[in-house]
Design an enzyme around this catalytic site. Structure first.
Site: not given
Ligand code: GLN
Length: 186
Positions: A78, A169, A171
């Site tokens: 992410c 994710h 995890e």
């Molecule tokens: N929206 C977040 C970002 O742009 C990422 C979200 C996440 O890591 N769950 O950094």
């Protein structure tokens, strides 16, 4: 194996627990010397702009970039994936290590978070639960980038040489198959 987790901000604990569950040793990475003797490193989810600022403040940004460029096995989840991207729609990239363009919060605000079950061929023939939290998607890829998974017609998992990137994710589930793939089979 000694598996680093970049520990400046974001979802560090969940990755550490998953690493321990597979019998490996998690190492919190907060400064340059923490990068020594790692077999792999995970860049967790969180807020990519914040993590990027902290990478600069701590002086970690260049040593981390050098390690990954010289082959350290790396997985970004992410925000971690956003940090690795060469390009981010509408803003400057951070580590610029993966030949991809990402769109932050790409799945829109009304569906900030959702789950989906999918087979990710390379990882397992059985479905994996994918958890998306204000997730980015990958809007463009270079020739050396392999697509591992798409959701809602968008690319959400990619691999390029020693680097794995997922918009979701693993995890946050009790399922360690993606981590096991990353550590042992990638
Ligand atoms: N929206 C977040 C970002 O742009 C990422 C979200 C996440 O890591 N769950 O950094």
């Amino acid at each position: 194996m000694k598996v680093g987790v970049l520990s400046l901000q974001g979802g560090v604990i969940e990755h550490k627990k998953a690493i321990e569950a597979l019998g490996h040793t998690p190492v919190e990475v907060k400064k340059e010397s923490d990068l020594d003797y790692l077999d792999a490193i995970i860049l967790p989810g969180g807020e990519s702009t914040t993590i990027s600022k902290l990478l600069k403040v701590t002086g970690l940004i260049n040593p981390l970039k050098n390690k990954i460029e010289s082959g350290l096995k790396t997985w970004g989840t992410c925000a971690g994936l956003i940090l690795l991207a060469k390009e981010i729609e509408g803003e400057e990239g951070h580590l610029k290590l993966m030949d991809i363009k990402v769109k932050r919060n790409g799945f829109g605000s009304q569906i900030d978070s959702f789950k989906e079950e999918k087979v990710v061929e390379k990882i397992s023939k059985d479905k994996i639960e994918l958890v998306f939290i204000r997730a980015p998607y990958i809007s463009e890829i270079g020739d050396d980038v392999e697509v591992l998974c798409k959701v809602k017609d968008k690319i959400v998992a990619v691999k390029q040489e020693n680097i794995l990137g997922t918009a979701f994710h693993p995890e946050l589930t009790n399922d360690t198959r993606v981590l096991e793939y990353f550590l042992n089979r990638m």
